[in-house]
Design an enzyme around this catalytic site. Structure first.
Site, PDB file in Angstrom:
ATOM      1  N   HIS A  88       0.818  -1.209   0.000  1.00 56.23           N
ATOM      2  CA  HIS A  88       0.000   0.000   0.000  1.00 56.23           C
ATOM      3  C   HIS A  88       0.858   1.268   0.000  1.00 56.23           C
ATOM      4  CE1 HIS A  88      -3.382   2.578   1.764  1.00 56.23           C
ATOM      5  NE2 HIS A  88      -3.898   2.041   0.692  1.00 56.23           N
ATOM      6  N   LYS A 109       3.373   4.389  -1.183  1.00 57.79           N
ATOM      7  CA  LYS A 109       3.473   5.306  -2.320  1.00 57.79           C
ATOM      8  C   LYS A 109       4.790   6.063  -2.177  1.00 57.79           C
ATOM      9  CE  LYS A 109      -1.227   4.975  -1.600  1.00 57.79           C
ATOM     10  NZ  LYS A 109      -1.790   4.114  -0.588  1.00 57.79           N
ATOM     11  N   ASP A 163      17.047  10.469  -8.593  1.00 58.26           N
ATOM     12  CA  ASP A 163      18.422  11.003  -8.609  1.00 58.26           C
ATOM     13  C   ASP A 163      18.987  11.374  -7.239  1.00 58.26           C
ATOM     14  OD1 ASP A 163      18.458  10.722 -11.320  1.00 58.26           O
ATOM     15  OD2 ASP A 163      18.351  12.859 -11.787  1.00 58.26           O
ATOM     16  N   HIS A 195      -9.187  11.355   1.094  1.00 59.36           N
ATOM     17  CA  HIS A 195      -8.309  10.173   1.116  1.00 59.36           C
ATOM     18  C   HIS A 195      -7.022  10.446   1.893  1.00 59.36           C
ATOM     19  CE1 HIS A 195      -5.745   6.977  -0.964  1.00 59.36           C
ATOM     20  NE2 HIS A 195      -6.819   6.297  -0.605  1.00 59.36           N
ATOM     21  N   LYS A 251      -4.205  10.890   4.766  1.00 56.71           N
ATOM     22  CA  LYS A 251      -3.874  10.151   5.981  1.00 56.71           C
ATOM     23  C   LYS A 251      -2.892  11.020   6.780  1.00 56.71           C
ATOM     24  CE  LYS A 251      -4.045   6.912   2.377  1.00 56.71           C
ATOM     25  NZ  LYS A 251      -5.401   6.500   2.419  1.00 56.71           N
ATOM     26  N   ASP A 256      -0.791  18.809  18.814  1.00 55.70           N
ATOM     27  CA  ASP A 256      -0.351  20.027  19.518  1.00 55.70           C
ATOM     28  C   ASP A 256       0.280  21.052  18.580  1.00 55.70           C
ATOM     29  OD1 ASP A 256      -1.256  18.889  21.839  1.00 55.70           O
ATOM     30  OD2 ASP A 256       0.723  18.293  22.562  1.00 55.70           O
TER      31      ASP A 256
END
Length: 484
Positions: A222, A224, A229, A402, A404, A409
C-alpha cells in the site's frame, strides 16, 4: 432422521471442525480469530472461499525474503554513522521536545528509523498539482527514477506517467517501477510493454501480474514512494489514476495529502524502495544498496527533522500504529486526524477516548461517501461511538477525502499511506513520514481548518435519528472490522 438431514449435519460438523483448524493454524489476535470463526461457521463452504481470498497469511519464505532485505537495507543506511561528520545527524536532535524525543526513540527501537534533520518539504493536497510536480521532476532526471505505488491504473493518468518514463528510459535513465497487482487492476504486462521494450524494469510486489494467480486480498503493498536522482522524494496518499486527479464523477474532487521531499530523507526513501524491490525480484535483478553520504548542508537552509517509518505483516511491532498511539497519548492540547477509513483497534480507540475525556481537542475528519461499503459502515459505527465519548467527527463534503494525516499540539505531524484502520496497522505494507517541525505542522493544521469549512460536524442528534436498519449494518460491519 432422513439421509438429507444426516448429510447436512455432517457438512455442518465438518465445516465447524475445519473452521477451527484453519483459523488456529496461524497465531492471530483474539478479535481476528473470532471474526474468521464467525465467517467460516456461519457461511458454510462459502466462508472457506472468502478465507482463501482474504485470510491467508504470508508464507514463511516470503517473510524471510523481506526480513533479509530489511537487515541489508538498515545496515547500508546506518553505515553512514561511520562518517564522524554524519553521526550526530542520525540521532535525536537535542532541541526536540520530550514527547518528540520519545517518539523518535520508539521508531529507532522498533524500525531502526533514524531521524534526519536536513530537509525541506512541499505539501500537495490537489492531484493535478502533485502530478504536475512529479512529471517535472521525472523529466529533469539524469540518473535513476524509482517508483512504488499501490495503484497504477491503465487510464489517462497512468498512460501519461508511462509516456514520461518511456522518454527518460530512451535517454538512458534507469527506470524501476514496483506496483501492487491487486491495487492496479488493468496495469498488465501489455500495458507496461512500451516501457519494458526500451529498458525500463517493472515488477509486481510479491505477486503475479495476473490477479487471478494472486487471489489474495491481504498483505498488499500500500506504499506510495518515488525517488529521483538522490535529489527528490515523494511520499503520501495519492496513487496513480484518473480518480486521484478528480476525473472520476463517482468521487468528484479527490482530496489527498502528499509530500515532496528534498534533503537527507530522500536517502531513507531510497533505501525503503530498494528493500521492497530486492525482496521482490530474483537475485540477478537486485540493486546494490548504495547510499549517498549525507551532505553538510547548513541547518538554517534545510531544517525539518523527519523519520521515515515503514510497517507491515513481516514485523509484529506494528510500528506506525505504535507511532499513532504514542502521538495521541502524548498530546496536551489537540489531536487532529484525517483518514478515509476509521476502523481503529481497541488500543487506538482507547487512546482517542482517553484523550477526549481528558479535555484534549480531538478532531477526526472522514469522507461523507463510501468507496468500500462495509468499511464505510464500520467507519460510521466508530464515528458514532467516538462522538458519544467527546471526539469531534467531521464528514468532508467536497468530494472524497483520502488524506492520511495526524497533527498533535501543532508540533508533530504524520503524513503517509497508513489509514486509521486495522488493515493499515497489520495487514498491509505501509510507509509514513513523521515530521518534527512546528512550521510544517502549522501548514497541515491550516489545511485541516480550511477543510473544516467544507465539512459538517456529526452530532448526537443525527446519530439518534439514524434508522435501526442503518445501525444494524454498522454493527454487523463492525464485527468484521478485524478483517476489513
Amino acid at each position: 432422521m432422513t439421509t438429507i438431514m444426516w448429510i447436512v449435519v455432517a457438512i455442518l460438523v465438518l465445516n465447524t471442525l475445519g473452521a477451527i483448524i484453519t483459523v488456529l493454524r496461524e497465531v492471530r489476535d483474539i478479535s481476528t480469530t473470532w471474526a474468521w470463526l464467525l465467517v467460516l461457521i456461519f457461511l458454510p463452504v462459502i466462508g472457506f472461499g472468502i478465507y482463501m481470498f482474504a485470510g491467508r497469511g504470508l508464507s514463511a519464505k516470503k517473510v524471510q525474503q523481506i526480513q533479509e532485505q530489511y537487515v541489508a537495507g538498515v545496515d547500508a543506511f546506518l553505515a553512514l554513522q561511520k562518517h564522524e561528520n554524519n553521526r550526530n545527524r542520525l540521532l535525536p536532535p537535542s532541541d526536540l521536545s520530550p514527547a518528540s524525543r520519545e517518539l523518535v526513540n520508539l521508531f529507532l527501537n522498533t524500525d531502526q528509523a533514524p531521524v534526519l534533520g536536513n530537509n525541506q518539504l512541499q505539501i500537495y493536497t490537489d492531484g493535478e498539482k502533485k502530478f504536475a510536480a512529479l512529471f517535472r521532476d521525472i523529466d529533469a532526471a539524469k540518473s535513476f527514477i524509482y517508483i512504488e505505488y499501490y495503484t497504477i491504473y491503465a487510464d489517462q493518468l497512468g498512460h501519461e506517467l508511462q509516456r514520461h518514463l518511456v522518454a527518460k528510459a530512451k535517454e538512458g535513465v534507469t527506470i524501476k517501477v514496483l506496483y501492487d497487482a491487486w491495487g492496479s487492476l488493468g496495469a498488465t504486462a501489455k500495458f507496461w510493454r512500451p516501457l519494458t521494450d526500451v529498458g525500463g524494469q517493472v515488477e509486481t510486489y510479491f505477486s503475479s501480474q495476473h490477479i487471478f494467480t494472486d487471489f489474495r486480498l491481504n498483505y498488499r503493498d500500500h506504499r506510495k514512494v518515488v525517488v529521483i536522482d538522490d535529489a527528490v522524494g515523494y511520499i503520501g496518499g495519492f496513487n496513480v489514476g484518473d480518480q486521484y486527479v478528480s476525473r472520476d464523477p463517482k468521487f468528484g474532487y479527490w482530496r489527498d495529502t502528499h509530500l515532496r521531499v528534498q534533503g537527507d530523507t530522500v536517502q531513507a526513501l531510497k533505501v525503503r524502495f530498494l528493500m521492497d524491490w530486492n525482496a521482490t525480484v530474483k537475485d540477478d535483478k537486485q540493486i546494490a544498496y548504495s547510499v549517498k553520504p549525507l551532505e553538510n548542508t547548513e541547518p538554517s537552509q534545510l531544517n525539518t527533522p523527519i523519520q521515515i517509518v515503514a510497517s507491515g505483516p513481516d514485523n509484529h511491532h506494528q510500528q506506525i500504529k505504535f507511532g499513532y498511539t504514542k502521538m495521541i497519548s502524548s498530546a496536551t492540547e489537540s489531536v487532529w486526524i484525517q483518514t478515509p477509513y476509521l476502523v481503529p483497534d481497541d488500543t487506538v480507540f482507547d487512546a482517542l477516548t482517553s484523550a477526549a475525556l481528558s479535555g484534549i481537542d480531538v478532531r477526526i475528519m472522514v469522507p461523507d461517501m463510501p468507496d468500500h461499503p462495509f468499511i464505510f459502515r464500520a467507519t460510521q459505527y466508530y464515528a458514532n461511538a467516538l462522538t458519544a465519548l467527546g471526539v469531534k467527527v467531521y464528514h468532508y463534503q467536497n468530494g472524497f477525502l483520502h488524506a492520511k494525516t495526524m497533527i498533535v499540539d501543532g508540533k508533530i505531524a504524520s503524513v503517509g499511506s497508513a489509514n486509521l484502520d486495522i488493515r493499515s496497522f497489520k495487514l498491509n505494507f505501509e510507509i509514513n513520514a513523521f515530521i518534527y517541525d512546528r512550521q510544517v505542522a502549522g501548514q497541515l493544521r491550516d489545511i485541516f481548518e480550511d477543510d473544516l469549512k467544507k465539512s459538517r460536524l456529526l452530532t448526537v442528534e443525527e446519530i439518534n435519528h439514524q434508522s435501526r436498519w442503518l445501525h444494524f449494518k454498522q454493527r454487523f460491519s463492525r464485527l468484521l472490522s478485524p478483517i476489513l
